[in-house]
Write a protein that holds these residues in place. Structure first.
Motif, PDB file in Angstrom:
ATOM      1  N   TYR B  33       0.827  -1.201   0.000  1.00 20.90           N
ATOM      2  CA  TYR B  33       0.000   0.000   0.000  1.00 20.90           C
ATOM      3  C   TYR B  33       0.862   1.252   0.000  1.00 20.90           C
ATOM      4  CZ  TYR B  33      -2.975  -3.601   2.107  1.00 20.90           C
ATOM      5  OH  TYR B  33      -3.645  -4.766   2.373  1.00 20.90           O
ATOM      6  N   TYR B  35       0.221   5.310   1.263  1.00 20.57           N
ATOM      7  CA  TYR B  35      -0.607   6.324   1.901  1.00 20.57           C
ATOM      8  C   TYR B  35       0.184   7.611   1.911  1.00 20.57           C
ATOM      9  CZ  TYR B  35      -3.842   2.794   3.720  1.00 20.57           C
ATOM     10  OH  TYR B  35      -4.777   1.797   3.826  1.00 20.57           O
ATOM     11  N   GLN B  37       0.371  11.707   3.895  1.00 18.03           N
ATOM     12  CA  GLN B  37      -0.090  12.588   4.967  1.00 18.03           C
ATOM     13  C   GLN B  37       0.431  13.986   4.676  1.00 18.03           C
ATOM     14  OE1 GLN B  37       1.606  11.788   8.844  1.00 18.03           O
ATOM     15  NE2 GLN B  37      -0.210  12.516   9.897  1.00 18.03           N
ATOM     16  N   LYS B  42      -4.986  14.402   7.736  1.00 18.41           N
ATOM     17  CA  LYS B  42      -5.140  12.966   7.958  1.00 18.41           C
ATOM     18  C   LYS B  42      -4.203  12.154   7.080  1.00 18.41           C
ATOM     19  CE  LYS B  42     -10.112  12.766   8.846  1.00 18.41           C
ATOM     20  NZ  LYS B  42     -11.362  12.087   8.440  1.00 18.41           N
ATOM     21  N   VAL B  43      -3.988  10.933   7.483  1.00 16.84           N
ATOM     22  CA  VAL B  43      -3.319   9.957   6.618  1.00 16.84           C
ATOM     23  C   VAL B  43      -4.360   9.482   5.597  1.00 16.84           C
ATOM     24  CG1 VAL B  43      -2.144   7.736   6.539  1.00 16.84           C
ATOM     25  CG2 VAL B  43      -1.808   9.250   8.503  1.00 16.84           C
ATOM     26  N   PHE B  45      -5.387   7.205   2.076  1.00 15.41           N
ATOM     27  CA  PHE B  45      -5.104   6.052   1.230  1.00 15.41           C
ATOM     28  C   PHE B  45      -4.865   6.502  -0.202  1.00 15.41           C
ATOM     29  CE2 PHE B  45      -5.473   1.856  -0.471  1.00 15.41           C
ATOM     30  CZ  PHE B  45      -6.285   1.930  -1.599  1.00 15.41           C
ATOM     31  N   GLU B  56      -7.010  -1.558  -5.566  1.00 13.63           N
ATOM     32  CA  GLU B  56      -7.895  -0.432  -5.273  1.00 13.63           C
ATOM     33  C   GLU B  56      -7.070   0.851  -5.318  1.00 13.63           C
ATOM     34  OE1 GLU B  56      -9.970  -0.863  -1.564  1.00 13.63           O
ATOM     35  OE2 GLU B  56     -11.288   0.849  -1.948  1.00 13.63           O
ATOM     36  N   PHE B  91       3.824   7.219   2.961  1.00 14.55           N
ATOM     37  CA  PHE B  91       4.074   5.999   3.709  1.00 14.55           C
ATOM     38  C   PHE B  91       3.780   4.783   2.846  1.00 14.55           C
ATOM     39  CE2 PHE B  91       4.892   7.707   7.807  1.00 14.55           C
ATOM     40  CZ  PHE B  91       4.046   8.783   8.005  1.00 14.55           C
ATOM     41  N   TYR B 100      -4.924  -9.039   8.552  1.00 15.30           N
ATOM     42  CA  TYR B 100      -3.776  -8.730   9.381  1.00 15.30           C
ATOM     43  C   TYR B 100      -3.576  -7.219   9.474  1.00 15.30           C
ATOM     44  CZ  TYR B 100      -2.580 -13.657   8.986  1.00 15.30           C
ATOM     45  OH  TYR B 100      -2.613 -15.024   9.049  1.00 15.30           O
ATOM     46  N   GLY B 101      -2.839  -6.808  10.514  1.00 16.68           N
ATOM     47  CA  GLY B 101      -2.463  -5.406  10.600  1.00 16.68           C
ATOM     48  C   GLY B 101      -1.459  -5.064   9.531  1.00 16.68           C
ATOM     49  N   TYR B 102      -1.337  -3.785   9.265  1.00 18.21           N
ATOM     50  CA  TYR B 102      -0.373  -3.308   8.288  1.00 18.21           C
ATOM     51  C   TYR B 102       0.896  -2.888   9.013  1.00 18.21           C
ATOM     52  CZ  TYR B 102      -4.449  -2.456   5.214  1.00 18.21           C
ATOM     53  OH  TYR B 102      -5.590  -2.553   4.464  1.00 18.21           O
ATOM     54  N   PHE B 104       3.836  -0.270   8.604  1.00 15.50           N
ATOM     55  CA  PHE B 104       4.180   0.941   7.850  1.00 15.50           C
ATOM     56  C   PHE B 104       5.678   1.201   7.910  1.00 15.50           C
ATOM     57  CE2 PHE B 104       0.271   3.118   6.597  1.00 15.50           C
ATOM     58  CZ  PHE B 104      -0.684   2.394   7.279  1.00 15.50           C
ATOM     59  N   GLY B 105       6.190   1.798   6.855  1.00  9.65           N
ATOM     60  CA  GLY B 105       7.552   2.304   6.855  1.00  9.65           C
ATOM     61  C   GLY B 105       7.619   3.648   7.564  1.00  9.65           C
ATOM     62  N   SER B 106       8.831   4.181   7.671  1.00  8.06           N
ATOM     63  CA  SER B 106       9.036   5.460   8.363  1.00  8.06           C
ATOM     64  C   SER B 106       8.660   6.658   7.510  1.00  8.06           C
ATOM     65  CB  SER B 106      10.489   5.604   8.785  1.00  8.06           C
ATOM     66  OG  SER B 106      10.833   4.590   9.679  1.00  8.06           O
ATOM     67  N   GLY B 107       8.417   6.421   6.238  1.00  4.41           N
ATOM     68  CA  GLY B 107       7.939   7.493   5.378  1.00  4.41           C
ATOM     69  C   GLY B 107       9.034   8.200   4.599  1.00  4.41           C
TER      70      GLY B 107
END
Lengths: 113, 113
Positions: B33, B35, B37, B42-43, B45, B56, B91, B100-102, B104-107
């Motif tokens: 994915y 995302y 910000q 907000k963060v 998608f 998607e 991100f 499952y949870g995602y 995330f990278g540090s961005g």
């Protein structure tokens, strides 16, 4: 449409006191609910999730959250706050097993010594 | 603990230039994915990717954006002709599956000047 609301921009608590960060959601179908934490200049760290089962879910760093279907809420809690818990907290929801996470606007938690 | 790695951590580019943001998801994850910000917001998608195709995408993800998994480890986001309003933290995230949870990278902080 899916949406998440975090009604408080900031929550202030004293170290050692219990904390609550509020989250309400709107989604059609079964919600998958998540909490993430963001420290300054860092990514989003997964704290916990609710998909099914027990309404009270326990996560990382002593955090827990309670899924309340009738109130469409998923508040984040911790019995005793630490100064190191100070960060930005995001609630997120997705509809069932679709991929798209919708985030709330975030709540800054400030824990004072 | 396995991590999602993003490079670069900060990129400054001139308006109209192409940028490629890079991500290395967790090796056994199948869903990827992006995302973003925008500062103070907000963060949001952008896109999800599974089985070598987009599953998607949001309305933000217009023709200026593309994603690619060029090899078995990298997942990239390309912005073809950057605009000032593309300035944001981007991100990357990956997950084992929809339940499952995602992670995330540090961005990557993208600044368009």
């Amino acid at each position: 449409a899916q949406s998440v609301a975090q009604p408080e921009d900031q929550v202030n608590v004293a170290e050692g006191n219990p904390l609550t960060v509020k989250c309400t959601y709107s989604v059609s179908g079964n919600p998958y609910l998540f909490w993430y934490v963001q420290y300054p200049n860092r990514g989003l760290q997964f704290l916990l999730k609710y998909i099914t089962g027990d309404n009270l879910v326990k996560g990382s760093y002593g955090f827990e959250a309670e899924f309340n279907k009738s109130q469409t809420s998923f508040h984040l809690k911790k019995p005793s706050a630490l100064v190191s818990d100070s960060a930005l907290y995001f609630c997120a929801v997705k509809r069932g097993n679709t991929g798209k996470l919708i985030f709330g606007q975030g709540t800054t938690l400030q824990v004072k010594p | 603990e396995p991590e999602v790695t993003q490079t670069p951590s900060h990129q400054v580019t001139q308006m109209g230039q192409e940028v490629i943001l890079r991500c290395v998801p967790i090796s056994n994850h199948l869903y990827f994915y992006w995302y973003r910000q925008i500062l103070g917001q907000k963060v949001e998608f952008l896109v999800s990717f599974y089985n070598n195709e987009i599953s998607e995408k949001s309305e933000i993800f217009d023709d200026q954006f593309s994603v690619e998994r060029p090899d078995g480890s990298n997942f990239t986001l390309k912005i073809r002709s950057t605009k000032l309003e593309d300035s944001a933290m981007y991100f990357c995230a990956s997950s084992e599956g929809p339940d499952y949870g995602y992670t995330f990278g540090s961005g990557t902080r993208l600044t368009v000047v």
